[in-house]
Write a protein that holds these residues in place. Structure first.
Motif, PDB file in Angstrom:
ATOM      1  N   LEU A 119      -3.968  -2.739  -4.627  1.00  0.00           N
ATOM      2  CA  LEU A 119      -4.152  -1.132  -5.221  1.00  0.00           C
ATOM      3  C   LEU A 119      -5.379  -0.806  -4.724  1.00  0.00           C
ATOM      4  O   LEU A 119      -5.941   0.133  -4.361  1.00  0.00           O
ATOM      5  N   LEU A 120      -6.520  -1.724  -4.850  1.00  0.00           N
ATOM      6  CA  LEU A 120      -8.005  -1.341  -4.479  1.00  0.00           C
ATOM      7  C   LEU A 120      -8.049  -1.156  -3.112  1.00  0.00           C
ATOM      8  O   LEU A 120      -8.511  -0.146  -2.464  1.00  0.00           O
ATOM      9  N   ASP A 121      -7.423  -2.284  -2.306  1.00  0.00           N
ATOM     10  CA  ASP A 121      -7.427  -1.777  -0.825  1.00  0.00           C
ATOM     11  C   ASP A 121      -6.748  -0.589  -0.495  1.00  0.00           C
ATOM     12  O   ASP A 121      -7.170  -0.066   0.542  1.00  0.00           O
ATOM     13  N   TYR A 122      -5.715  -0.309  -1.054  1.00  0.00           N
ATOM     14  CA  TYR A 122      -4.991   1.138  -0.653  1.00  0.00           C
ATOM     15  C   TYR A 122      -6.026   2.260  -0.992  1.00  0.00           C
ATOM     16  O   TYR A 122      -6.245   3.357  -0.180  1.00  0.00           O
ATOM     17  N   ALA A 123      -6.623   2.155  -2.241  1.00  0.00           N
ATOM     18  CA  ALA A 123      -7.592   3.201  -2.376  1.00  0.00           C
ATOM     19  C   ALA A 123      -8.705   3.361  -1.359  1.00  0.00           C
ATOM     20  O   ALA A 123      -8.996   4.449  -1.330  1.00  0.00           O
ATOM     21  N   ARG A 124      -9.191   2.229  -1.102  1.00  0.00           N
ATOM     22  CA  ARG A 124     -10.184   2.283   0.062  1.00  0.00           C
ATOM     23  C   ARG A 124      -9.779   2.782   1.457  1.00  0.00           C
ATOM     24  O   ARG A 124     -10.432   3.510   1.739  1.00  0.00           O
ATOM     25  N   ALA A 125      -8.421   2.424   1.676  1.00  0.00           N
ATOM     26  CA  ALA A 125      -7.907   2.889   2.842  1.00  0.00           C
ATOM     27  C   ALA A 125      -7.850   4.311   2.917  1.00  0.00           C
ATOM     28  O   ALA A 125      -8.155   5.107   3.821  1.00  0.00           O
ATOM     29  N   PRO A 175     -11.146  -3.463   5.288  1.00  0.00           N
ATOM     30  CA  PRO A 175     -10.977  -3.814   3.986  1.00  0.00           C
ATOM     31  C   PRO A 175     -10.994  -5.315   3.774  1.00  0.00           C
ATOM     32  O   PRO A 175     -10.984  -6.033   4.526  1.00  0.00           O
ATOM     33  N   PRO A 176     -11.267  -5.609   2.178  1.00  0.00           N
ATOM     34  CA  PRO A 176     -11.610  -6.902   1.952  1.00  0.00           C
ATOM     35  C   PRO A 176     -10.484  -7.893   2.415  1.00  0.00           C
ATOM     36  O   PRO A 176     -10.773  -9.132   3.202  1.00  0.00           O
ATOM     37  N   VAL A 177      -9.305  -7.595   2.286  1.00  0.00           N
ATOM     38  CA  VAL A 177      -8.157  -8.426   2.811  1.00  0.00           C
ATOM     39  C   VAL A 177      -8.144  -8.759   4.161  1.00  0.00           C
ATOM     40  O   VAL A 177      -8.227  -9.847   4.840  1.00  0.00           O
ATOM     41  N   ALA A 178      -8.417  -7.641   4.925  1.00  0.00           N
ATOM     42  CA  ALA A 178      -8.366  -7.856   6.288  1.00  0.00           C
ATOM     43  C   ALA A 178      -9.790  -8.677   6.933  1.00  0.00           C
ATOM     44  O   ALA A 178      -9.730  -9.412   7.866  1.00  0.00           O
TER      45      ALA A 178
END
Length: 191
Positions: A119-125, A175-178
């Motif tokens: 959800l954090l990654d989605y918000a960042r995107a 994003p952090p995951v990427a």
């Protein structure tokens, strides 16, 4: 010899005595009985055929009523089976609902942590996208109305601010995951 009309006129002048009247009535009765016997004789074939037709009609009616009884019996059997099947499925549905009520559908701590990160990654995107594009373009990407896209963008910024992530950091395209995946790739290539 007298003509028949003269004889008839003489007979009509004779006094009607009781024996003559009785004789006339007897003869008339005999004529009626003979006529009735003759009519019955003529009607015998009609009555015979009518009797045979009545037997055929009765046979046809009994076959039709037997077919109707068979149909009614089949319909009753169908209704009983449907009721039985309905009752069985009601029991199965009740058991499935009871089982569903007992299942713990809450997320495990690992799943919750992963969901929060996504959800954090989605918000960042979303925030990164809105920094370089308009809300109308975001709406076309998400497949929603412009008003809803504006609400989603505002919510994403609010979510990032509530987690302490600055909007500048959200502007970073990776994003952090990427970033974790890109960091892991060179190590795997080197080995």
């Amino acid at each position: 010899m007298a003509s028949s009309s003269n004889a008839a006129s003489r007979r009509s002048l004779r006094p009607h005595t009781t024996p003559n009247v009785r004789e006339n009535l007897r003869r008339e009765r005999e004529r009626l009985l003979a006529r009735q016997a003759h009519l019955e004789e003529l009607a015998a074939p009609i009555n015979e055929v009518a009797g045979k037709l009545a037997k055929i009609d009765a046979l046809h009616d009994s076959k039709a009523s037997a077919a109707e009884r068979r149909i009614e019996q089949l319909m009753k059997n169908r209704d009983k089976r449907l009721e039985k099947i309905r009752a069985e499925f009601e029991e199965k549905i009740a058991a499935a609902r009871a089982e569903a009520d007992q299942i713990d559908d809450s997320l495990t701590p690992e799943e919750q942590e992963q969901e929060d990160a996504l959800l954090l990654d989605y918000a960042r995107a979303i925030v990164a996208f809105t920094n370089d594009a308009s809300v109308a373009e975001l709406a076309s990407v998400l497949g929603v109305s412009a008003r809803e896209a504006k609400t989603i963008a505002g919510q994403a910024k609010a979510d990032l601010e509530s987690t302490g992530v600055a909007a500048r950091e959200a502007a970073d395209p990776a994003p952090p995951v990427a970033a974790e995946q890109s960091a892991a790739e060179p190590a795997s290539i080197a080995s």
